[in-house]
Enzyme design. Structure first.
Site, mmCIF file in Angstrom:
data_model
loop_
_atom_site.group_PDB
_atom_site.id
_atom_site.type_symbol
_atom_site.label_atom_id
_atom_site.label_comp_id
_atom_site.label_asym_id
_atom_site.label_seq_id
_atom_site.Cartn_x
_atom_site.Cartn_y
_atom_site.Cartn_z
ATOM 1 N N SER A 235 0.798 -1.231 0.000
ATOM 2 C CA SER A 235 0.000 0.000 0.000
ATOM 3 C C SER A 235 0.827 1.275 0.000
ATOM 4 O O SER A 235 0.318 2.334 -0.326
ATOM 5 C CB SER A 235 -0.943 0.007 1.198
ATOM 6 O OG SER A 235 -0.209 -0.020 2.399
ATOM 7 N N HIS A 263 -5.384 -4.681 -0.837
ATOM 8 C CA HIS A 263 -5.304 -3.655 -1.886
ATOM 9 C C HIS A 263 -5.352 -4.295 -3.277
ATOM 10 O O HIS A 263 -4.703 -3.826 -4.217
ATOM 11 C CB HIS A 263 -4.037 -2.811 -1.708
ATOM 12 C CG HIS A 263 -4.070 -2.029 -0.431
ATOM 13 N ND1 HIS A 263 -4.744 -0.833 -0.308
ATOM 14 C CD2 HIS A 263 -3.579 -2.303 0.802
ATOM 15 C CE1 HIS A 263 -4.632 -0.385 0.928
ATOM 16 N NE2 HIS A 263 -3.927 -1.266 1.631
ATOM 17 N N LYS A 294 -12.410 -2.045 2.189
ATOM 18 C CA LYS A 294 -11.800 -1.158 1.176
ATOM 19 C C LYS A 294 -12.661 -1.221 -0.102
ATOM 20 O O LYS A 294 -13.710 -0.609 -0.138
ATOM 21 C CB LYS A 294 -10.344 -1.540 0.938
ATOM 22 C CG LYS A 294 -9.488 -1.416 2.226
ATOM 23 C CD LYS A 294 -8.006 -1.493 1.941
ATOM 24 C CE LYS A 294 -7.173 -1.746 3.191
ATOM 25 N NZ LYS A 294 -7.236 -0.735 4.240
HETATM 26 N N1 PLP Z 1 -3.631 -5.629 5.406
HETATM 27 C C1 PLP Z 1 -3.345 -4.550 4.638
HETATM 28 C C2 PLP Z 1 -2.328 -4.715 3.538
HETATM 29 C C3 PLP Z 1 -3.961 -3.316 4.857
HETATM 30 O O1 PLP Z 1 -3.658 -2.263 4.108
HETATM 31 C C4 PLP Z 1 -4.914 -3.208 5.911
HETATM 32 C C5 PLP Z 1 -5.584 -1.922 6.213
HETATM 33 O O2 PLP Z 1 -5.056 -0.860 6.143
HETATM 34 C C6 PLP Z 1 -5.189 -4.350 6.679
HETATM 35 C C7 PLP Z 1 -4.539 -5.523 6.402
HETATM 36 C C8 PLP Z 1 -6.210 -4.298 7.758
HETATM 37 O O3 PLP Z 1 -7.490 -4.314 7.167
HETATM 38 P P1 PLP Z 1 -8.769 -3.944 8.017
HETATM 39 O O4 PLP Z 1 -8.990 -2.480 7.851
HETATM 40 O O5 PLP Z 1 -9.882 -4.774 7.451
HETATM 41 O O6 PLP Z 1 -8.463 -4.308 9.425
#
Ligand code: PLP
Length: 448
Positions: A235, A263, A294
């Site tokens: 990200s 993502h 997302k």
């Molecule tokens: N994994 C990644 C790569 C993320 O970007 C995020 C959130 O920013 C998460 C996990 C966590 O996701 P959640 O918002 O569903 O807890």
């Protein structure tokens, strides 16, 4: 407010006054916290929160001013049909243009997604007041799990309150001290934390470095089971893990592959299935964790999908699943509808891809360097932290909401402004953003 003196109970007295704990320990804690907070401010890494007074969308109204909610592109894609009363606020030239949400497909405020949430709320109530295995499983939870598994072409799926929880729960449940996990050094914090919780042998390989991964896999041959864990798309850089190569190495060294698709789910690959579809390795990746928070409606929730015995084991052993409330019906309704829309057509994902291409090519032509390739996360690389901060601020002055990232979120000297493209941005929105970047870049010396 605290001024360093001992804390009195109910200072100021009367209803509405903050009740503060008394005693030396509480006073010490308060002093320590204030000092830590001061350090964060001093280091220039304080994160403040901008308050939004409208729904999530390409056009935002910030609390205290600004304009409306939806872009004309949403209408063109059928995301905000004219019969929707709110569509009267379409084609808003003014207000804040939002380029920093993970609302890749624009489904966060999609009328059908909202309607599905309202229906689920009315039919199934506000929530379950229970964890799944006591009395927190409704038919919609089972339906959504089945739909997620079908979407990813996997055997089964399990829901969590978030993908953070899914990542926190999987490694500890799956891996023992006899096993090994090999993790990309730039994996998301939740993967890092999840791995910390497990007792497996830990290897951290250099970011997307296949030579280093191979060396670590060789070293890990002594363990019973090897699991390679990587973000599908990263990200901060908008770069995509070399899954083909990772899967080849995994095959060579008899390892399993786990990907975090937060993502990627919903928009990468010809049918939006994710990085594994994009790179043609759907049959080689064993475990997928992803988010419902997302692209898939943006409400909340996460999941693991993969082999049925693994999902069965997670239902028995995964602590964030066992000891946390089940997903609220409205949230389940949103995600379920988002998946229906994506399984009906890939038009929304294609529209986002075209807009991403437009932004990347126009920015590159303007002289900016954009990290990553073909991903809606478009980091405008600036290097200097101060430059990124002042440019982001100046972009907001011009009505464009983007965020600057600098150390320690990204490596020193690699400060950037991260732009995120959504299917509901119009071509005009994209062009306005590029024009503003060009003006601001020239003003602050990022462009000649
Ligand atoms: N994994 C990644 C790569 C993320 O970007 C995020 C959130 O920013 C998460 C996990 C966590 O996701 P959640 O918002 O569903 O807890």
């Amino acid at each position: 407010m605290w001024r360093g003196a001992a804390v009195r109970v109910l200072r100021g007295g009367g209803a509405g006054s903050p009740r503060t704990a008394s005693g030396t320990a509480a006073a010490q804690l308060r002093r320590r916290l204030e000092s830590e907070l001061e350090d964060i401010r001093g280091a220039g890494t304080w994160k403040s929160e901008r308050v939004i007074a409208s729904r999530q969308g390409p056009h935002l109204r910030l609390a205290g001013g600004g304009a409306g909610e939806y872009g004309a592109a949403g209408s063109a894609l059928g995301l905000f049909p004219r019969r929707d009363a709110r569509a009267s606020s379409l084609s808003l030239p003014a207000g804040i243009l939002n380029f920093c949400a993970n609302n890749y497909l624009g489904l966060s405020s999609h009328p059908e997604v909202i309607r599905a949430a309202v229906e689920a709320l009315e039919k199934f109530g506000a929530g379950l007041s229970s964890v799944r295995f006591i009395c927190g499983t409704q038919s919609i939870h089972k339906d959504l799990e089945e739909k997620i598994a079908r979407f990813h072409q996997r055997e089964d799926a399990i829901l969590y309150a978030s993908c953070f929880d899914a990542n926190a729960g999987i490694f500890e449940a799956l891996l023992t001290p006899e096993d090994a996990v090999l993790s990309d050094e730039l994996n998301h914090a939740s993967i890092i934390d999840g791995i910390r919780l497990c007792k497996a042998n830990k290897y951290r390989y250099k970011h997307m470095d296949m030579q280093d991964l191979e060396a670590k896999l060789q070293d890990a041959q002594k363990h019973r089971l090897r699991l390679v864990a990587t973000d599908g798309a990263f990200s901060m850089d908008g770069d995509i893990a070399p899954l083909r190569e990772i899967c080849q190495l995994a095959q060579k060294y008899d390892a399993l592959v786990f990907i975090d698709e937060c993502h990627a789910t919903g928009f990468l690959g010809p049918n939006g299935r994710g990085t594994d579809e994009l790179l043609g390795v759907m049959d080689k990746v064993t475990i997928i964790n992803s988010t419902l928070g997302k692209a898939l409606g943006g409400a909340a929730g996460g999941y693991t999908t993969g082999p049925k015995p693994l999902i069965d084991l997670l239902r028995q052993r995964s602590r964030p699943y066992l000891f946390s409330n089940s997903l609220p019906p409205a949230v389940v309704g949103c995600a379920s509808k988002a998946l229906d829309l994506l399984m009906e057509s890939n038009a929304i994902a294609q529209s986002m891809a075209a807009k991403t291409q437009r932004f990347r090519s126009k920015m590159t032509a303007a002289g900016f360097s954009i990290s990553g390739k073909d991903h809606p996360i478009c980091p405008v690389m600036l290097g200097d932290a101060r430059l990124a901060a002042v440019m982001a601020e100046d972009m907001l002055n011009r009505g464009i909401y983007v965020i600057g990232f600098s150390y320690p979120v990204v490596p020193k000297g690699k400060a950037r402004i991260r732009v995120q493209i959504s299917a509901v941005h119009s071509d005009e929105d994209i062009d306005r953003c590029v024009e503003a970047f060009t003006e601001v870049g020239r003003k602050h010396g990022a462009l000649p």
